[in-house]
Design an enzyme around this catalytic site. Structure first.
Site, PDB file in Angstrom:
ATOM      1  N   HIS A 115       0.868  -1.174   0.000  1.00 56.90           N
ATOM      2  CA  HIS A 115       0.000   0.000   0.000  1.00 56.90           C
ATOM      3  C   HIS A 115       0.911   1.232   0.000  1.00 56.90           C
ATOM      4  O   HIS A 115       1.555   1.503   1.021  1.00 56.90           O
ATOM      5  CB  HIS A 115      -0.895   0.025   1.237  1.00 56.90           C
ATOM      6  CG  HIS A 115      -1.722  -1.231   1.406  1.00 56.90           C
ATOM      7  ND1 HIS A 115      -1.229  -2.386   2.006  1.00 56.90           N
ATOM      8  CD2 HIS A 115      -2.999  -1.508   1.054  1.00 56.90           C
ATOM      9  CE1 HIS A 115      -2.180  -3.310   2.034  1.00 56.90           C
ATOM     10  NE2 HIS A 115      -3.258  -2.820   1.461  1.00 56.90           N
ATOM     11  N   HIS A 166      -8.945  -0.192   8.375  1.00 60.65           N
ATOM     12  CA  HIS A 166     -10.337  -0.585   8.200  1.00 60.65           C
ATOM     13  C   HIS A 166     -11.210   0.003   9.306  1.00 60.65           C
ATOM     14  O   HIS A 166     -12.405   0.246   9.084  1.00 60.65           O
ATOM     15  CB  HIS A 166     -10.469  -2.116   8.214  1.00 60.65           C
ATOM     16  CG  HIS A 166      -9.836  -2.781   7.032  1.00 60.65           C
ATOM     17  ND1 HIS A 166      -8.500  -3.086   6.986  1.00 60.65           N
ATOM     18  CD2 HIS A 166     -10.366  -3.193   5.855  1.00 60.65           C
ATOM     19  CE1 HIS A 166      -8.231  -3.668   5.828  1.00 60.65           C
ATOM     20  NE2 HIS A 166      -9.328  -3.744   5.130  1.00 60.65           N
ATOM     21  N   ASP A 189      -8.000   2.433  -2.187  1.00 61.91           N
ATOM     22  CA  ASP A 189      -8.451   1.362  -1.305  1.00 61.91           C
ATOM     23  C   ASP A 189      -9.950   1.572  -1.092  1.00 61.91           C
ATOM     24  O   ASP A 189     -10.533   2.566  -1.558  1.00 61.91           O
ATOM     25  CB  ASP A 189      -7.661   1.386   0.011  1.00 61.91           C
ATOM     26  CG  ASP A 189      -7.515  -0.010   0.633  1.00 61.91           C
ATOM     27  OD1 ASP A 189      -8.368  -0.876   0.341  1.00 61.91           O
ATOM     28  OD2 ASP A 189      -6.569  -0.229   1.401  1.00 61.91           O
TER      29      ASP A 189
END
Length: 347
Positions: free
Chosen positions: A173, A185, A255
């Site tokens: 990432h 998350h 994302d």
């Protein structure tokens, strides 16, 4: 007959093992360009092949079908698929014997990609290029290694294996998620280091592999010493650094915009717009069909005429000259991964 429609900048998910009546027209919206699958979309190999065929038949060119299928704990399809090791297991093998570690990484890439392609999936969001600092709750053994050079060698081998089967790759990432403990998350990770520190280690795999990556996914991480915005919403990180300094010319995927770390950009339409303005080519909206409907009805981006062709370049390219399920190279690779799993279990 499939509908003729260019691929758009939104990646959506679907609810189950087959498309619903609501999902078929949603996937035919002009803004949609692809589908990301999850474990809930998988019952068995035949069902997965039927689902991907159903998605592919909706439009021409076909929607891009993708999945997070890295190996280890992030492997969406299990029963009926080979168990791909976590990348950290390959890193440990590399520490013992670099040549063997790289061969195992190539084997993993061959198995991972050939099995997905055989069931109608175009692209996996792998490899993870984050470094393993031993602190990240979400990265952990998804990373190859702490050493950026080991990461480059192993990722190169994995990418080679995926290419052997006819699949591209997505590095993630950017510019590096491994240094922060928080899970994006459910939280908003912040990496306090300055640009030079991030550049020295974490960005080295991305810099070295920029020409090999078909796609890149930025981190939902804020690097406050560099930019107050998360990397996925930052023109500095995506345009100045990734495009400009690293010369990356592939597709930038956001994302998932429903993750907690994305909410700093505002509502779902504001998040999609912020990601696109920062430099993302495709935005992911997952696990919230209500927000997917909101994006499709309220977001009106200018879509470059070149986007559809660029996304079509990510379709899998199987062929007689590729490593496919049932080929000798595939059989050898699966045997090597099975032996690695047995040795790891005994240890």
């Amino acid at each position: 007959m499939p509908m003729t429609l260019p691929l758009g900048p939104v990646m959506l998910d679907v609810a189950g093992h087959a498309l619903t009546e609501a999902e078929r027209p949603r996937l035919c919206h002009p803004l949609v360009g692809g589908v990301i699958l999850f474990a809930r979309n998988y019952a068995n190999p035949a069902q997965l092949a039927a689902l991907t065929a159903e998605i592919r038949a909706l439009r021409s060119p076909a929607l891009l079908i993708t999945v997070d299928h890295e190996g280890g704990r992030v492997q969406r399809f299990r029963t009926g698929f080979s168990a791909v090791p976590a990348m950290g297991v390959l890193g440990k093998a590399w520490s013992d014997d670099p040549a063997r570690g790289c061969q195992l990484a190539r084997d993993a890439g061959r198995v991972l990609a050939s099995e997905l392609i055989a069931h109608g999936v175009d692209l996996s969001y792998t490899p993870v290029l984050d470094l393993d600092y031993g602190v990240s709750r979400v990265i952990g053994d998804r990373a190859f290694h702490r050493d950026p050079e080991a990461t480059v060698m192993l990722a190169t081998a994995l990418i080679d294996g995926m290419a052997d089967a006819g699949m591209g790759c997505v590095g993630k990432h950017f510019p590096g998620h491994g240094f922060v403990e928080a899970d994006s998350h459910v939280d908003m990770p912040r990496d306090p280091r300055d640009f030079d520190a991030i550049c020295a280690d974490d960005m080295r795999p991305f810099r070295t592999l920029a020409g090999r990556l078909a796609g890149v996914m930025p981190a939902h991480v804020i690097y406050p010493a560099v930019d107050p915005r998360p990397a996925g919403f930052s023109p500095f990180w995506l345009q100045t650094v990734l495009r400009g300094q690293l010369g990356f010319a592939g597709v930038i995927f956001s994302d998932d915009l429903t993750m907690e770390a994305a909410t700093e950009a505002g509502d779902i339409v504001a998040r999609a717009e912020a990601a696109r303005a920062a430099g993302c080519d495709m935005v992911l909206v997952c696990n919230r069909p209500d927000l997917a409907e909101t994006v499709l009805s309220r977001w009106h981006p200018d879509v470059p005429a070149t986007l559809s062709d660029r996304l079509c370049g990510l379709h899998a390219r199987p062929g007689a000259d590729r490593v496919g399920v049932g080929s000798p190279a595939y059989a050898q690779a699966t045997a090597q991964l099975a032996a690695l799993a047995e040795a790891t279990h005994r240890a």
